[in-house]
Design a protein around this motif. Structure first.
Motif, PDB file in Angstrom:
ATOM      1  N   ALA A  99       0.338  -0.829  -0.201  1.00  0.00           N
ATOM      2  CA  ALA A  99       0.155  -0.007  -0.367  1.00  0.00           C
ATOM      3  C   ALA A  99       0.765   1.328   0.014  1.00  0.00           C
ATOM      4  O   ALA A  99       0.161   2.359  -0.800  1.00  0.00           O
ATOM      5  CB  ALA A  99      -0.875  -0.386   0.521  1.00  0.00           C
ATOM      6  N   LEU A 100       1.957   1.458   0.830  1.00  0.00           N
ATOM      7  CA  LEU A 100       3.274   2.188   0.547  1.00  0.00           C
ATOM      8  C   LEU A 100       3.424   2.475  -0.202  1.00  0.00           C
ATOM      9  O   LEU A 100       3.551   4.069  -0.895  1.00  0.00           O
ATOM     10  CB  LEU A 100       3.933   2.396   2.013  1.00  0.00           C
ATOM     11  CG  LEU A 100       3.007   2.483   3.517  1.00  0.00           C
ATOM     12  CD1 LEU A 100       4.812   1.855   4.675  1.00  0.00           C
ATOM     13  CD2 LEU A 100       3.200   3.505   3.889  1.00  0.00           C
ATOM     14  N   ALA A 101       3.692   1.752  -1.758  1.00  0.00           N
ATOM     15  CA  ALA A 101       4.763   1.699  -2.513  1.00  0.00           C
ATOM     16  C   ALA A 101       3.464   2.625  -3.027  1.00  0.00           C
ATOM     17  O   ALA A 101       4.097   3.188  -4.256  1.00  0.00           O
ATOM     18  CB  ALA A 101       4.889   0.910  -2.801  1.00  0.00           C
ATOM     19  N   LEU A 102       2.371   1.605  -3.679  1.00  0.00           N
ATOM     20  CA  LEU A 102       1.441   1.639  -4.339  1.00  0.00           C
ATOM     21  C   LEU A 102       1.002   2.978  -4.113  1.00  0.00           C
ATOM     22  O   LEU A 102       0.789   4.309  -4.773  1.00  0.00           O
ATOM     23  CB  LEU A 102       0.250   1.452  -3.719  1.00  0.00           C
ATOM     24  CG  LEU A 102      -0.742   1.702  -5.172  1.00  0.00           C
ATOM     25  CD1 LEU A 102      -0.103   1.571  -6.548  1.00  0.00           C
ATOM     26  CD2 LEU A 102      -1.846   0.505  -4.933  1.00  0.00           C
ATOM     27  N   TRP A 103       0.822   4.182  -3.483  1.00  0.00           N
ATOM     28  CA  TRP A 103      -0.044   5.543  -2.388  1.00  0.00           C
ATOM     29  C   TRP A 103       1.325   6.766  -2.700  1.00  0.00           C
ATOM     30  O   TRP A 103       0.696   7.887  -3.555  1.00  0.00           O
ATOM     31  CB  TRP A 103      -0.437   5.386  -0.982  1.00  0.00           C
ATOM     32  CG  TRP A 103      -1.295   4.043  -1.096  1.00  0.00           C
ATOM     33  CD1 TRP A 103      -2.107   4.819  -1.622  1.00  0.00           C
ATOM     34  CD2 TRP A 103      -1.916   4.141   0.363  1.00  0.00           C
ATOM     35  NE1 TRP A 103      -3.452   3.115  -1.461  1.00  0.00           N
ATOM     36  CE2 TRP A 103      -2.935   3.082  -0.246  1.00  0.00           C
ATOM     37  CE3 TRP A 103      -1.911   3.966   1.679  1.00  0.00           C
ATOM     38  CZ2 TRP A 103      -4.152   2.832   0.884  1.00  0.00           C
ATOM     39  CZ3 TRP A 103      -1.961   3.366   2.351  1.00  0.00           C
ATOM     40  CH2 TRP A 103      -3.554   2.662   2.230  1.00  0.00           C
ATOM     41  N   ALA A 104       2.563   5.859  -2.590  1.00  0.00           N
ATOM     42  CA  ALA A 104       3.577   6.558  -2.726  1.00  0.00           C
ATOM     43  C   ALA A 104       3.866   7.153  -4.223  1.00  0.00           C
ATOM     44  O   ALA A 104       4.065   8.540  -4.608  1.00  0.00           O
ATOM     45  CB  ALA A 104       5.006   6.449  -1.855  1.00  0.00           C
ATOM     46  N   ALA A 105       3.811   6.334  -5.049  1.00  0.00           N
ATOM     47  CA  ALA A 105       3.857   6.080  -6.330  1.00  0.00           C
ATOM     48  C   ALA A 105       2.390   7.422  -7.144  1.00  0.00           C
ATOM     49  O   ALA A 105       3.151   8.467  -8.185  1.00  0.00           O
ATOM     50  CB  ALA A 105       3.818   4.819  -6.568  1.00  0.00           C
ATOM     51  N   LYS A 106       1.971   6.625  -6.574  1.00  0.00           N
ATOM     52  CA  LYS A 106       0.403   7.953  -7.447  1.00  0.00           C
ATOM     53  C   LYS A 106       0.403   9.009  -6.553  1.00  0.00           C
ATOM     54  O   LYS A 106       0.120   9.903  -7.716  1.00  0.00           O
ATOM     55  CB  LYS A 106      -1.130   6.797  -6.828  1.00  0.00           C
ATOM     56  CG  LYS A 106      -1.994   7.171  -6.827  1.00  0.00           C
ATOM     57  CD  LYS A 106      -3.154   6.309  -6.864  1.00  0.00           C
ATOM     58  CE  LYS A 106      -4.460   6.711  -8.101  1.00  0.00           C
ATOM     59  NZ  LYS A 106      -4.084   5.949  -9.025  1.00  0.00           N
ATOM     60  N   GLY A 107       1.128   9.817  -5.207  1.00  0.00           N
ATOM     61  CA  GLY A 107       0.863  10.486  -5.007  1.00  0.00           C
ATOM     62  C   GLY A 107       2.245  11.426  -5.618  1.00  0.00           C
ATOM     63  O   GLY A 107       2.103  12.654  -6.055  1.00  0.00           O
ATOM     64  N   LYS A 108       3.409  10.602  -5.538  1.00  0.00           N
ATOM     65  CA  LYS A 108       4.620  11.743  -6.190  1.00  0.00           C
ATOM     66  C   LYS A 108       4.058  12.033  -7.759  1.00  0.00           C
ATOM     67  O   LYS A 108       4.190  13.127  -8.356  1.00  0.00           O
ATOM     68  CB  LYS A 108       5.691  10.488  -5.989  1.00  0.00           C
ATOM     69  CG  LYS A 108       6.433  11.284  -7.024  1.00  0.00           C
ATOM     70  CD  LYS A 108       8.383  10.077  -6.971  1.00  0.00           C
ATOM     71  CE  LYS A 108       9.599  10.861  -7.912  1.00  0.00           C
ATOM     72  NZ  LYS A 108      10.658   9.975  -7.539  1.00  0.00           N
ATOM     73  N   GLN A 109       3.589  11.031  -8.323  1.00  0.00           N
ATOM     74  CA  GLN A 109       2.916  11.080  -9.778  1.00  0.00           C
ATOM     75  C   GLN A 109       2.418  12.294  -9.940  1.00  0.00           C
ATOM     76  O   GLN A 109       2.142  13.230 -11.069  1.00  0.00           O
ATOM     77  CB  GLN A 109       2.636   9.903 -10.931  1.00  0.00           C
ATOM     78  CG  GLN A 109       1.509  10.340 -11.498  1.00  0.00           C
ATOM     79  CD  GLN A 109       1.538   9.096 -12.316  1.00  0.00           C
ATOM     80  OE1 GLN A 109       0.753   7.812 -11.467  1.00  0.00           O
ATOM     81  NE2 GLN A 109       1.706   9.107 -14.016  1.00  0.00           N
ATOM     82  N   ALA A 110       1.092  12.585  -8.999  1.00  0.00           N
ATOM     83  CA  ALA A 110      -0.063  13.200  -8.667  1.00  0.00           C
ATOM     84  C   ALA A 110       0.505  14.450  -8.768  1.00  0.00           C
ATOM     85  O   ALA A 110       0.178  15.917  -9.503  1.00  0.00           O
ATOM     86  CB  ALA A 110      -1.083  13.388  -7.653  1.00  0.00           C
ATOM     87  N   PHE A 111       1.672  14.772  -7.839  1.00  0.00           N
ATOM     88  CA  PHE A 111       2.411  16.321  -7.392  1.00  0.00           C
ATOM     89  C   PHE A 111       3.547  16.517  -8.507  1.00  0.00           C
ATOM     90  O   PHE A 111       3.556  17.585  -8.633  1.00  0.00           O
ATOM     91  CB  PHE A 111       3.784  16.546  -6.175  1.00  0.00           C
ATOM     92  CG  PHE A 111       2.805  16.221  -5.045  1.00  0.00           C
ATOM     93  CD1 PHE A 111       2.079  17.435  -4.952  1.00  0.00           C
ATOM     94  CD2 PHE A 111       3.269  15.507  -3.699  1.00  0.00           C
ATOM     95  CE1 PHE A 111       1.757  17.398  -3.554  1.00  0.00           C
ATOM     96  CE2 PHE A 111       2.967  15.183  -2.550  1.00  0.00           C
ATOM     97  CZ  PHE A 111       1.690  16.969  -2.478  1.00  0.00           C
ATOM     98  N   GLU A 112       3.825  15.614  -9.687  1.00  0.00           N
ATOM     99  CA  GLU A 112       4.558  16.073 -10.743  1.00  0.00           C
ATOM    100  C   GLU A 112       3.357  16.272 -11.629  1.00  0.00           C
ATOM    101  O   GLU A 112       4.227  17.455 -12.329  1.00  0.00           O
ATOM    102  CB  GLU A 112       5.643  15.032 -10.973  1.00  0.00           C
ATOM    103  CG  GLU A 112       6.791  14.557 -10.553  1.00  0.00           C
ATOM    104  CD  GLU A 112       7.115  13.680 -10.933  1.00  0.00           C
ATOM    105  OE1 GLU A 112       6.693  12.596 -11.468  1.00  0.00           O
ATOM    106  OE2 GLU A 112       8.093  12.487  -9.584  1.00  0.00           O
ATOM    107  N   ASN A 113       2.325  16.229 -11.841  1.00  0.00           N
ATOM    108  CA  ASN A 113       1.477  16.246 -13.022  1.00  0.00           C
ATOM    109  C   ASN A 113       0.889  17.829 -12.559  1.00  0.00           C
ATOM    110  O   ASN A 113      -0.149  18.823 -13.267  1.00  0.00           O
ATOM    111  CB  ASN A 113       0.316  15.472 -13.124  1.00  0.00           C
ATOM    112  CG  ASN A 113       1.051  14.572 -14.022  1.00  0.00           C
ATOM    113  OD1 ASN A 113       1.714  14.365 -14.442  1.00  0.00           O
ATOM    114  ND2 ASN A 113      -0.036  13.183 -13.647  1.00  0.00           N
ATOM    115  N   ASN A 114       0.904  18.273 -11.149  1.00  0.00           N
ATOM    116  CA  ASN A 114       0.715  19.387 -10.809  1.00  0.00           C
ATOM    117  C   ASN A 114       1.129  20.664 -10.424  1.00  0.00           C
ATOM    118  O   ASN A 114       2.178  21.002 -10.736  1.00  0.00           O
ATOM    119  CB  ASN A 114      -0.761  19.244  -9.543  1.00  0.00           C
ATOM    120  CG  ASN A 114      -2.010  18.576 -10.424  1.00  0.00           C
ATOM    121  OD1 ASN A 114      -1.790  18.410 -10.344  1.00  0.00           O
ATOM    122  ND2 ASN A 114      -3.025  17.920  -8.625  1.00  0.00           N
TER     123      ASN A 114
END
Length: 114
Positions: A99-114
């Motif tokens: 869960a940590l790996a999945l959520w961290a990757a998704k959050g990092k991607q969202a920060f980069e896209n915004n």
């Protein structure tokens, strides 16, 4: 009829009273501004820690808003709290690392896209 001092347009007493009240109002405003400045620069340890905690909580709340959870949940705080409890349960389980790996990757991607 009013007191003699107010008769015949000789409102000297009224003028002085009005001026005194206006000065009092300005004095109160200045005192309040001074107290606000002093409070902002209060460096007692507990006050500094309280400011840090408040800022941290505001930033976390901003993430909830930024993720769109508030709008999607219709500002239903019980539902949002339930979702956060579900996340906490997930992090306490044996699926924590996944869960940590999945959520961290998704959050990092969202920060980069915004």
């Amino acid at each position: 009829m009013g007191p003699r001092s107010f008769e015949g347009g000789h409102g000297e007493l009224r003028h002085r009273l009005t001026a005194t009240l206006a000065a009092l109002k300005r004095n109160r405003a200045a005192r309040n501004r001074h107290q606000a400045v002093v409070a902002r620069h209060d460096m007692r340890t507990w006050q500094v820690e309280r400011r840090k905690r408040t800022r941290h909580l505001i930033e976390l709340g901003g993430l909830v808003v930024k993720a769109g959870v508030v709008d999607l949940a219709g500002d239903d705080r019980a539902m949002i709290y339930g979702a956060l409890l579900w996340i906490a349960d997930k992090l306490k389980s044996d699926e924590r690392d996944k869960a940590l790996a999945l959520w961290a990757a998704k959050g990092k991607q969202a920060f980069e896209n915004n």
